[in-house]
Write a protein that holds these residues in place. Structure first.
Motif, short mmCIF file in Angstrom:
data_model
loop_
_atom_site.label_atom_id
_atom_site.label_comp_id
_atom_site.label_asym_id
_atom_site.label_seq_id
_atom_site.Cartn_x
_atom_site.Cartn_y
_atom_site.Cartn_z
N PRO C 316 31.84 47.31 37.92
CA PRO C 316 32.83 47.33 38.99
C PRO C 316 34.24 47.19 38.42
O PRO C 316 34.39 46.83 37.26
CB PRO C 316 32.47 46.10 39.83
CG PRO C 316 31.71 45.21 38.91
CD PRO C 316 31.01 46.11 37.95
N ALA C 317 35.23 47.50 39.24
CA ALA C 317 36.61 47.44 38.77
C ALA C 317 37.46 46.60 39.74
O ALA C 317 37.07 46.37 40.87
CB ALA C 317 37.19 48.85 38.66
N GLY C 318 38.62 46.19 39.26
CA GLY C 318 39.57 45.47 40.11
C GLY C 318 39.00 44.17 40.65
O GLY C 318 38.21 43.49 39.98
N ALA C 319 39.41 43.84 41.89
CA ALA C 319 38.96 42.58 42.49
C ALA C 319 37.46 42.58 42.70
O ALA C 319 36.84 41.53 42.82
CB ALA C 319 39.68 42.37 43.82
N ASN C 320 36.88 43.77 42.74
CA ASN C 320 35.44 43.88 42.95
C ASN C 320 34.65 43.23 41.82
O ASN C 320 33.52 42.80 42.02
CB ASN C 320 35.06 45.36 43.09
CG ASN C 320 33.76 45.52 43.84
OD1 ASN C 320 33.39 44.65 44.63
ND2 ASN C 320 33.05 46.59 43.57
N VAL C 321 35.27 43.14 40.62
CA VAL C 321 34.61 42.47 39.50
C VAL C 321 34.23 41.05 39.91
O VAL C 321 33.11 40.58 39.69
CB VAL C 321 35.53 42.42 38.26
CG1 VAL C 321 34.91 41.59 37.16
CG2 VAL C 321 35.83 43.82 37.79
N LEU C 322 35.18 40.37 40.53
CA LEU C 322 34.97 38.98 40.92
C LEU C 322 33.91 38.86 42.00
O LEU C 322 33.04 38.00 41.95
CB LEU C 322 36.30 38.39 41.41
CG LEU C 322 36.30 36.89 41.69
CD1 LEU C 322 35.85 36.13 40.46
CD2 LEU C 322 37.69 36.45 42.12
N ARG C 323 33.99 39.78 42.99
CA ARG C 323 33.01 39.71 44.08
C ARG C 323 31.61 39.96 43.55
O ARG C 323 30.69 39.19 43.82
CB ARG C 323 33.33 40.74 45.17
CG ARG C 323 32.49 40.56 46.43
CD ARG C 323 32.78 41.65 47.44
NE ARG C 323 32.26 42.93 46.97
CZ ARG C 323 31.13 43.48 47.39
NH1 ARG C 323 30.41 42.90 48.32
NH2 ARG C 323 30.72 44.62 46.91
#
Lengths: 109, 105, 522
Positions: C316-323
């Motif tokens: 995943p990329a961006g904030a989605n990495v954290l989610r």
């Protein structure tokens, strides 16, 4: 296998941290630790815990390793608490002190 | 007629008022705070709109928890309401002013 | 941190915990069982043969395709899941034009369908912790999220309230009433604190698209269309390709399999799926079985008709990495056996922390009552009864679910549903016992019942199936053996509880006598 090593390191680390505390040291040796020893024990405890993290990382990689470490720390800390409570030395200590009846022990507080 | 005002005052300052402030007011604050954060992140182009909103969503529960603890900690429920409403209004106002629409609408 | 601040957090912690404590106990216990959902699935479907080695993916693919061709020639979406150590069977599922899903488990060696009993399995227990079964999903999500929010507040205030939790990390003083329960609550809370925080926060994140819709709609427009635009934008979700309505032969699936195996190595594909089968817009998806750790496992997308690569879904990329990382941490699907057990133990620590917290509330108030000589308030009685019915009653209900799985007639209509009804009916019955019996009596009887229900589970299993504990150990089937042994362990735990309640009762009786003797001369 590496995970087992990490657990052993976490156990000994927490044991050292517990011994650095006045009450647990007193429970085992009858007196609080001298200042130098307390500091040394605390340092050793943290070094062992960091080594446990390193071992967890070596076992499961940089992302899952810390997760493994957290889980091992939970188990290790609970085991150390149980040993301090129910372990052989704490039992003999209670016997030496001539265990008082439960009610009066609770009443002292 | 006169007893009505003290009754409302007492109700507004009661434990239940504080609970409502924590649960509902806290939710409102969480939305406002994450909205503001998302709009600032998008406006300053630190993140793209999607990631800004996503970041706001991810942090919203931390804002919520902080608001609840603040509401429970202040001296009186009225004071808690005052702080909450003011903070929510300011954040919501700024947030909606700065909002950049995302996606291909 | 001022003393006053800490003081104000005491009622906050108490009430945040108490009001939803029973729900939290339910969520934590069923969620914890969910870490072994696949293993429980297997125990509850004893028809699936024990296997540790499997034929090659290519052979199994052939068998699965043959079966799909027989039963679902016109399906427009099909999935083929290959076996692994946790799930030793080949699974096919398909969707027909009428949008009904079907699934079948196949023997990896022969491709013949395995006739398994109708059961909710471990999947049901796992889903229970956020689906709450009898409620509509959206309501359940909101309820569970609200409980999780209370939990988050209870954790934060707990760290503030119990100021000495880190100094008392190893302190447990047994047999001292309230003091012991507080010690246990603290030790369980602080030793697994990272887990508690992670599981609660990530639980909220799981449902945030449902519970925080305003934010999405503020930036992406109202309604579900706004949500969809956000998902495409933020989750880099591949856009759907609807069927074109033009027939075209889909390339043989072995081609996609071998391309994936060239990339990842043999035996590394988890599933192959075909969307819009037989259409010019057919999409073939091949997913890698290796865990993606805290990220996602790689998936290859192909044009089914031409065989061309369409894209790769990887990290995943961006904030989605954290989610994605939070969701993975929550589910622990990447965990090997050791880490899975650690997850399970941490979950049990959380469950026990909630139980001790609930019990502590009653112990405190009862002590106040005894010392002031006033009869217990209705609230106290109510909480005590709810505690018994939840803390012991829910495990009894879950045991009934396992018993029903072994004892209900195999051909019964709605069998899986009745397993679940059995669980809830039994649970309701334990509440009746808790309400009707004396407090100590209810603790004793229900704990005894729980001890028997779990302790005898291996016996029921050995009688009702040919996969008893001894057989399992002899053939090295550790999933079955571990389930039976874990049931015995749970039984022993409740036996210890019976002993503890009895000893306390005895103590209370002698305590009253000695107290009377001491007061007499004064």
């Amino acid at each position: 296998m590496m995970a087992l090593g990490a657990l052993a390191l976490a156990l000994s680390g927490f044991a050292a941290l517990a011994l650095a505390m006045d009450k647990h040291h007193r429970d085992l040796f009858g007196s609080p630790p001298p200042r130098g020893r307390a500091i040394a024990l605390r340092a050793v405890g943290w070094v062992l815990l960091s080594m446990s993290l390193a071992a967890s990382g070596a076992s499961s990689g940089p992302s899952v390793g810390p997760v493994l470490w957290c889980g091992l720390m939970t188990v290790a800390a609970i085991l150390v608490a149980l040993v301090l409570t129910y372990g052989p030395s704490s039992r003999s200590r209670r016997k030496r002190a001539g265990a008082k009846p439960l009610r009066s022990a609770a009443g002292r507080r | 007629m006169t007893p009505l005002v003290p009754i409302i005052r007492r109700a507004a300052d009661s434990v239940w008022s504080r609970v409502v402030a924590a649960v509902l007011g806290g939710y409102g604050f969480a939305v406002a705070a994450s909205w503001f954060l998302a709009s600032v992140l998008a406006q300053t182009a630190i993140l793209q709109v999607g990631d800004s909103v996503h970041t706001g969503l991810l942090l919203s529960f931390a804002f919520y928890a902080a608001a609840v603890i603040r509401v429970l900690a202040v001296r009186s429920a009225l004071r808690a309401w005052a702080e909450l409403v003011l903070a929510t209004a300011v954040l919501l106002g700024l947030g909606s002013l700065l909002t950049t629409p995302g996606g291909t609408v | 941190m001022s003393r006053g601040f800490r003081q104000t957090m005491v009622p906050a912690h108490t009430w945040a915990g108490l009001t939803v404590g029973w729900m939290l106990y339910f969520i934590f216990l069923t969620g914890t069982a969910g870490y072994f959902d696949t293993e429980i699935d297997r125990w509850m479907r004893p028809e699936i043969p024990f296997a540790e080695t499997f034929p090659s993916r290519a052979e199994m693919l052939m068998r699965a395709e043959k079966r799909l061709g027989d039963v679902a020639p016109d399906a427009h979406e099909t999935w083929i899941f290959f076996p692994d150590k946790r799930s030793p069977f080949l699974e096919v599922s398909w969707e027909n034009a009428d949008h009904v899903w079907h699934e079948e488990m196949l023997d990896p060696e022969t491709g013949a369908p395995i006739r398994v009993r109708d059961t909710g399995g471990g999947q049901f227990l796992y889903q229970l912790h956020y689906r709450l079964h009898y409620l509509p999903p959206v309501l359940a999500f909101w309820l569970v999220s609200a409980c999780a929010m209370f939990m988050l507040v209870a954790i934060c205030t707990g760290v503030i309230v119990h100021k000495k939790i880190f100094a008392d990390l190893f302190t447990f003083r047994p047999r001292k009433g309230q003091r012991s329960w507080l010690d246990a609550h603290n030790v369980l809370g602080v030793t697994a604190l990272p887990f508690h925080l992670m599981i609660t926060y990530s639980g909220l994140v799981f449902l945030m698209f449902t519970t925080m819709p305003v934010l999405i709609n503020a930036f992406y427009g109202s309604g579900p269309e706004g949500q969809t635009r956000f998902f495409i934008d933020a989750l880099s979700r591949p856009t759907d390709s609807p069927p074109a309505g033009v027939a075209a032969q889909t390339r043989p699936l072995t081609e996609f399999l071998s391309e994936a195996e060239r990339r990842w190595g043999e035996g590394s594909v988890r599933y192959i799926s075909v969307e819009n089968a037989g259409d010019v817009n057919a999409v073939v998806e091949v997913n890698r079985s290796a865990s993606g750790g805290l990220g996602t496992a790689e998936t290859l997308l192909f044009h089914g008709a031409t065989g061309e690569r369409r894209g790769v879904v990887d990290q995943p990329a961006g904030a989605n990495v954290l989610r994605v990382a939070l969701l993975n941490l929550h589910e622990g699907l990447f965990a090997d056996t050791v880490l899975r057990w650690l997850y399970f133990l941490s979950g049990l620590a959380g469950t026990a922390m909630i139980a001790t917290g609930l019990h502590l509330w009653t112990v405190k108030r009862r002590q106040k009552n005894t010392s002031s000589g006033t009869p217990p308030a209705i609230g106290l009685s109510l909480v005590e009864r709810l505690n018994i019915g939840t803390i012991v009653g829910l495990p009894v209900g879950i045991a009934a679910y396992f018993w029903a799985n072994r004892l209900l007639p195999l051909e019964m209509d709605g069998r899986a549903a009745w397993e679940i009804h059995t669980m809830f009916l039994t649970w309701v019955a334990t509440f009746a016992v808790a309400a009707w019996r004396r407090r100590d009596g209810a603790w004793l009887e229900l704990s005894g019942l729980a001890a028997a229900a779990y302790g005898l589970l291996p016996v029921v299993n050995a009688v009702a199936t040919d996969r008893g504990l001894i057989v399992s150990i002899a053939r090295g089937d550790w999933v079955f053996a571990a389930f039976d042994l874990a049931a015995v362990a749970v039984g022993l735990f409740f036996l210890l509880l019976v002993r503890a309640v009895r000893r306390k009762r005895l103590q209370a009786a002698t305590g009253r006598i000695s107290e009377a003797a001491m007061e007499a001369p004064g």
